[in-house]
Write a protein that holds these residues in place. Structure first.
Motif, PDB file in Angstrom:
ATOM      1  N   VAL A 163       7.298   3.464   7.034  1.00  0.00           N
ATOM      2  CA  VAL A 163       6.026   3.394   6.304  1.00  0.00           C
ATOM      3  C   VAL A 163       6.305   3.315   4.807  1.00  0.00           C
ATOM      4  O   VAL A 163       5.729   2.495   4.086  1.00  0.00           O
ATOM      5  CB  VAL A 163       5.156   4.634   6.606  1.00  0.00           C
ATOM      6  CG1 VAL A 163       3.855   4.587   5.814  1.00  0.00           C
ATOM      7  CG2 VAL A 163       4.885   4.742   8.097  1.00  0.00           C
ATOM      8  N   ILE A 171       3.679  -3.961   1.441  1.00  0.00           N
ATOM      9  CA  ILE A 171       2.289  -4.300   1.761  1.00  0.00           C
ATOM     10  C   ILE A 171       1.576  -4.767   0.497  1.00  0.00           C
ATOM     11  O   ILE A 171       1.583  -4.060  -0.514  1.00  0.00           O
ATOM     12  CB  ILE A 171       1.549  -3.066   2.328  1.00  0.00           C
ATOM     13  CG1 ILE A 171       2.250  -2.552   3.588  1.00  0.00           C
ATOM     14  CG2 ILE A 171       0.085  -3.396   2.607  1.00  0.00           C
ATOM     15  CD1 ILE A 171       1.787  -1.178   4.022  1.00  0.00           C
ATOM     16  N   ARG A 172       0.954  -5.925   0.575  1.00  0.00           N
ATOM     17  CA  ARG A 172       0.117  -6.383  -0.542  1.00  0.00           C
ATOM     18  C   ARG A 172      -1.350  -6.136  -0.181  1.00  0.00           C
ATOM     19  O   ARG A 172      -2.105  -5.557  -0.941  1.00  0.00           O
ATOM     20  CB  ARG A 172       0.371  -7.864  -0.820  1.00  0.00           C
ATOM     21  CG  ARG A 172      -0.033  -8.317  -2.245  1.00  0.00           C
ATOM     22  CD  ARG A 172       0.038  -9.836  -2.407  1.00  0.00           C
ATOM     23  NE  ARG A 172      -0.992 -10.486  -1.617  1.00  0.00           N
ATOM     24  CZ  ARG A 172      -2.236 -10.725  -2.047  1.00  0.00           C
ATOM     25  NH1 ARG A 172      -2.594 -10.403  -3.264  1.00  0.00           N
ATOM     26  NH2 ARG A 172      -3.138 -11.316  -1.249  1.00  0.00           N
ATOM     27  N   VAL A 173      -1.733  -6.598   1.012  1.00  0.00           N
ATOM     28  CA  VAL A 173      -3.083  -6.353   1.523  1.00  0.00           C
ATOM     29  C   VAL A 173      -2.944  -5.633   2.858  1.00  0.00           C
ATOM     30  O   VAL A 173      -2.343  -6.167   3.792  1.00  0.00           O
ATOM     31  CB  VAL A 173      -3.864  -7.667   1.734  1.00  0.00           C
ATOM     32  CG1 VAL A 173      -5.257  -7.366   2.267  1.00  0.00           C
ATOM     33  CG2 VAL A 173      -3.935  -8.481   0.448  1.00  0.00           C
ATOM     34  N   LEU A 174      -3.484  -4.428   2.943  1.00  0.00           N
ATOM     35  CA  LEU A 174      -3.433  -3.679   4.203  1.00  0.00           C
ATOM     36  C   LEU A 174      -4.616  -4.135   5.060  1.00  0.00           C
ATOM     37  O   LEU A 174      -5.690  -3.551   5.013  1.00  0.00           O
ATOM     38  CB  LEU A 174      -3.499  -2.174   3.926  1.00  0.00           C
ATOM     39  CG  LEU A 174      -3.396  -1.272   5.156  1.00  0.00           C
ATOM     40  CD1 LEU A 174      -2.060  -1.457   5.841  1.00  0.00           C
ATOM     41  CD2 LEU A 174      -3.600   0.184   4.776  1.00  0.00           C
ATOM     42  N   GLY A 175      -4.409  -5.203   5.797  1.00  0.00           N
ATOM     43  CA  GLY A 175      -5.524  -5.847   6.502  1.00  0.00           C
ATOM     44  C   GLY A 175      -5.657  -5.407   7.941  1.00  0.00           C
ATOM     45  O   GLY A 175      -4.863  -4.622   8.462  1.00  0.00           O
ATOM     46  N   LEU A 205      -1.481   2.455  -2.330  1.00  0.00           N
ATOM     47  CA  LEU A 205      -0.312   2.236  -1.469  1.00  0.00           C
ATOM     48  C   LEU A 205       0.847   3.134  -1.899  1.00  0.00           C
ATOM     49  O   LEU A 205       1.582   3.653  -1.051  1.00  0.00           O
ATOM     50  CB  LEU A 205       0.108   0.765  -1.517  1.00  0.00           C
ATOM     51  CG  LEU A 205      -0.837  -0.203  -0.789  1.00  0.00           C
ATOM     52  CD1 LEU A 205      -0.537  -1.646  -1.179  1.00  0.00           C
ATOM     53  CD2 LEU A 205      -0.731  -0.029   0.731  1.00  0.00           C
ATOM     54  N   ILE A 235      -8.081  -9.790  -1.382  1.00  0.00           N
ATOM     55  CA  ILE A 235      -7.865  -9.001  -2.603  1.00  0.00           C
ATOM     56  C   ILE A 235      -6.763  -7.970  -2.327  1.00  0.00           C
ATOM     57  O   ILE A 235      -6.699  -7.397  -1.240  1.00  0.00           O
ATOM     58  CB  ILE A 235      -9.183  -8.261  -2.985  1.00  0.00           C
ATOM     59  CG1 ILE A 235     -10.337  -9.252  -3.174  1.00  0.00           C
ATOM     60  CG2 ILE A 235      -8.979  -7.332  -4.177  1.00  0.00           C
ATOM     61  CD1 ILE A 235     -10.387  -9.942  -4.500  1.00  0.00           C
ATOM     62  N   GLU A 236      -5.921  -7.769  -3.327  1.00  0.00           N
ATOM     63  CA  GLU A 236      -4.822  -6.816  -3.191  1.00  0.00           C
ATOM     64  C   GLU A 236      -5.342  -5.389  -2.931  1.00  0.00           C
ATOM     65  O   GLU A 236      -6.273  -4.944  -3.597  1.00  0.00           O
ATOM     66  CB  GLU A 236      -4.056  -6.828  -4.518  1.00  0.00           C
ATOM     67  CG  GLU A 236      -2.601  -6.505  -4.426  1.00  0.00           C
ATOM     68  CD  GLU A 236      -1.919  -6.719  -5.781  1.00  0.00           C
ATOM     69  OE1 GLU A 236      -2.294  -6.036  -6.751  1.00  0.00           O
ATOM     70  OE2 GLU A 236      -1.018  -7.579  -5.848  1.00  0.00           O
ATOM     71  N   THR A 237      -4.740  -4.676  -2.007  1.00  0.00           N
ATOM     72  CA  THR A 237      -5.019  -3.248  -1.867  1.00  0.00           C
ATOM     73  C   THR A 237      -4.500  -2.559  -3.143  1.00  0.00           C
ATOM     74  O   THR A 237      -3.417  -2.911  -3.613  1.00  0.00           O
ATOM     75  CB  THR A 237      -4.285  -2.690  -0.632  1.00  0.00           C
ATOM     76  OG1 THR A 237      -4.600  -3.515   0.496  1.00  0.00           O
ATOM     77  CG2 THR A 237      -4.707  -1.259  -0.336  1.00  0.00           C
ATOM     78  N   SER A 284     -10.248  -3.057  -0.221  1.00  0.00           N
ATOM     79  CA  SER A 284      -9.472  -4.069   0.496  1.00  0.00           C
ATOM     80  C   SER A 284      -8.375  -3.394   1.326  1.00  0.00           C
ATOM     81  O   SER A 284      -7.196  -3.698   1.200  1.00  0.00           O
ATOM     82  CB  SER A 284      -8.860  -5.056  -0.508  1.00  0.00           C
ATOM     83  OG  SER A 284      -8.531  -6.259   0.132  1.00  0.00           O
ATOM     84  N   ALA A 285      -8.797  -2.465   2.141  1.00  0.00           N
ATOM     85  CA  ALA A 285      -7.850  -1.669   2.927  1.00  0.00           C
ATOM     86  C   ALA A 285      -8.352  -1.528   4.365  1.00  0.00           C
ATOM     87  O   ALA A 285      -8.407  -0.429   4.917  1.00  0.00           O
ATOM     88  CB  ALA A 285      -7.659  -0.301   2.282  1.00  0.00           C
ATOM     89  N   CYS A 286      -8.704  -2.670   4.950  1.00  0.00           N
ATOM     90  CA  CYS A 286      -9.261  -2.668   6.310  1.00  0.00           C
ATOM     91  C   CYS A 286      -8.322  -1.992   7.301  1.00  0.00           C
ATOM     92  O   CYS A 286      -8.766  -1.335   8.246  1.00  0.00           O
ATOM     93  CB  CYS A 286      -9.527  -4.098   6.773  1.00  0.00           C
ATOM     94  SG  CYS A 286     -10.688  -4.997   5.729  1.00  0.00           S
ATOM     95  N   GLY A 287      -7.017  -2.178   7.091  1.00  0.00           N
ATOM     96  CA  GLY A 287      -6.044  -1.655   8.042  1.00  0.00           C
ATOM     97  C   GLY A 287      -5.838  -0.146   7.965  1.00  0.00           C
ATOM     98  O   GLY A 287      -5.221   0.435   8.854  1.00  0.00           O
ATOM     99  N   ALA A 288      -6.358   0.476   6.919  1.00  0.00           N
ATOM    100  CA  ALA A 288      -6.211   1.941   6.810  1.00  0.00           C
ATOM    101  C   ALA A 288      -7.044   2.654   7.859  1.00  0.00           C
ATOM    102  O   ALA A 288      -6.713   3.741   8.295  1.00  0.00           O
ATOM    103  CB  ALA A 288      -6.621   2.417   5.420  1.00  0.00           C
ATOM    104  N   GLN A 323     -12.107 -10.181   6.231  1.00  0.00           N
ATOM    105  CA  GLN A 323     -10.783  -9.651   5.892  1.00  0.00           C
ATOM    106  C   GLN A 323     -10.444 -10.165   4.506  1.00  0.00           C
ATOM    107  O   GLN A 323      -9.994 -11.290   4.344  1.00  0.00           O
ATOM    108  CB  GLN A 323      -9.771 -10.125   6.942  1.00  0.00           C
ATOM    109  CG  GLN A 323      -8.313  -9.936   6.559  1.00  0.00           C
ATOM    110  CD  GLN A 323      -7.963  -8.488   6.341  1.00  0.00           C
ATOM    111  OE1 GLN A 323      -7.969  -7.697   7.250  1.00  0.00           O
ATOM    112  NE2 GLN A 323      -7.704  -8.109   5.087  1.00  0.00           N
TER     113      GLN A 323
END
Lengths: 402, 402
Positions: free
Chosen positions: B43, B48-52, A40, A33-35, A228-232, A30
């Protein structure tokens, strides 16, 4: 169904945090790094009245831009070769469901990403491991080992390049030899390219860039690490084989469409210039260099220098890395800090392997990473289950093999 | 792997649109109701900085609010009973993977949601259908039919309530008899409650509200229809059975976490007051009444009045609804308009059934719905494959059975 290997120690980390300890999470990929803010912003600025289903393969506009991204990296991919998936995870599942029938076998070099086991169980197929060794820096094992592993149920070889968990980056020659093997035995080559943008020592070669890739290669990709967008939860299955595409698309239709909001983010990210990666790549490379140098300076630790991804798989001078990982969280702290590691046994299928290895994800900033590695250094001195004497006692540094 | 039944005619619809025809899409459950602006704003306004990655079962804050929503509807559910999934789709897959082993059987009343077939194939299990009939308004078939379908490989009965594709809403007595049957044979009761908020004639009863539900019931849910947010891809698997939960959670860990942006939307939606549903429910009910009245006025059409969801499954006086559906798109137009239907054969597993039935999704506004139904009325007069004389010819209305 096994417990996810990088989550096995999670309850102990929870307890450590409740005790007020700072726990550095080096266990999970995880990134910090900034998304990309532009990606965003695309979500923030989208004008949505009804957030509806999209095409089962993803929106046309995203697939078009993703194809353009692939073309910029030298892959001969058009929009019609892409199925947008819910993370790389779903692409792996679709690849296994499509290329294999229940009861069939896929060969994977071990150590491998632990979730493959779960996907194989979900798809009703078996993984046949071919072991790579730390003494070889986890390079491609001899092809004879793969030949021996092939049975009449084998349908595919899956390669993760750059590798999670070893960080190894396959050379063009290694990939070509694997594709030739697949062709000789009529197998699919499933290539998990989640970490494709993070190669530090040589340019990346995708399996889809190889001559003759069309019928055999199925690429699994994701935006999780790249941006760095694992949550997408946006990935892709990419293949030039139309029959495989059609079959995978039916699985894609089953769940109607991939996540709509994540696709908006991924679409904006796909438009970022190549220079976007300069900063994140430089940062990861600096972390890799730091991590490898610190680990190699610790007595009894063996650490290959991985060419990509953001993991190292290191040998530690301990009896059992799972016990050590638990001890780190339960019984150890240095200046009220400790760390969470992934015991490598979860990355091997062959019982007993990986007991002395851990995966370290260098996903924290260099200050935190330094603090975490200092903790590890102290912990290795204190741990009661240490398997070899420290140099101060033995006076000669022990040389370890895997 | 079958082609998704409600997408089978998609290429013909594409061609019709290219010819300049207006095509009313009554084939797919994609509502035109606005996604709640407050949910979309959540939304847009997220910092959000990092979408983890999140927790594998979804964020704690969303699960807490979702549990509160369930409690408001009378379900004894707490946060720890919920796994947030990627749409209801993933919840169905997890339920099948968890409750059944490869080769096991699940009994489902047919007609059923076509994607169940795909999920069953993906999970390596078989669906055993028990047929419901249009002459009974698609009510629960006699329990003896279920008893006969049970074998030593049966592990679960899956019920979709309100039903897609029939719109039938099960009574408490019907649900209780099904649960009793499950208990007698040690089966899971998987309850797909995607349309739970859309019941027009009686209050909704969830399978989790039944006495003794704890060990047997696994609920599959989604925000797709409830909040007109199909593209968010957020669903849930809910069970009070701790062993089932633990097993399903391992599958959830496999794909690390559900979509992060969609969860933000769903969390804000879960906080909407119960009165939020008043408007959408009233709108759907008006559409149902309109659809049923118009269909019943067409000679030769048989149409039960469904108590919920936003579908009707109607008998049409045509030789084959798949051929009719294709003809509508290829060869018919009324004032340059036509419509797209779901031929019902895709909702039956038993070969030959559903050939004279279609599913109509009343997901368009009443103006468009009226126009679409007017098209259908004209089309049924013109269609060369009409199977019974029109009243103007025969003078007596034919009474049809399924």
């Amino acid at each position: 169904m096994p417990v996810s290997p990088f989550r096995k120690l999670a309850p102990y980390a929870e307890l450590a945090r409740q005790q007020g300890k700072i726990v550095y999470p080096l266990n999970i990929g995880q990134p910090d790094i900034e998304t990309p803010p532009a990606a965003l912003a695309a979500v923030r600025n989208a004008d949505i009245r009804v957030l509806g289903y999209t095409h089962g393969a993803g929106t046309e506009s995203y697939r078009r831009k993703l194809a353009a991204y692939y073309q910029r990296t030298g892959m001969p991919v058009v929009m019609e070769d892409i199925i947008v998936t819910t993370g790389g995870s779903e692409a792996i599942l679709f690849a296994l469901l499509t290329c294999l029938n229940p009861g069939d076998e896929v060969i994977i070099q071990e150590p491998f990403y632990g979730a493959y086991t779960a996907f194989a169980i979900a798809a009703g197929v078996s993984i046949v491991p071919v072991t790579a060794h730390i003494k070889d820096n986890f390079a491609l094992p001899p092809l004879a080992d793969f030949e021996r592993a092939i049975t009449k149920r084998t349908r595919a070889i899956l390669v993760c390049n750059p590798s999670n968990p070893t960080g190894y980056v396959y050379s063009r020659a290694e990939l070509e030899s694997m594709l030739a093997l697949c062709k000789a035995h009529n197998l699919y080559l499933i290539s998990d390219e989640a970490y494709r943008e993070f190669c530090y020592d040589a340019p990346y070669v995708s399996a889809l860039q190889l001559a003759g890739a069309e019928p055999n290669v199925v690429v699994v990709d994701t935006v999780s690490k790249r941006y760095s967008a694992c949550g997408a939860r946006i990935g892709a299955l990419v293949t030039l084989n139309k029959a495989v595409y059609a079959a995978a698309f039916r699985f894609a239709q089953m769940r109607v469409s991939p996540p709509g909001l994540g696709m908006l983010l991924a679409e904006a990210a796909a438009e970022l210039p190549e220079s976007y990666f300069d900063a994140s790549k430089a940062e990861y490379q600096a972390r890799r260099d730091l991590t490898v140098a610190r680990l190699r300076a610790m007595p009894g630790v063996v650490c290959p220098c991985p060419g990509g991804a953001f993991y190292v798989l290191a040998h530690l001078p301990v009896d059992d890395t799972e016990a050590f990982g638990q001890w780190l969280l339960e019984s150890f702290s240095y200046e009220n800090q400790t760390l969470m590691l992934s015991p490598a046994n979860g990355f091997y299928q062959t019982p007993g392997l990986g007991r002395h290895e851990v995966r370290i994800a260098y996903v924290l900033n260099q200050t935190d990473l330094t603090a975490a590695l200092t903790c590890l250094e102290h912990a290795l001195r204190e741990y009661p289950g240490r398997t070899e004497p420290l140099p101060s006692v033995a006076k000669t540094a022990a040389v370890l093999t895997a």
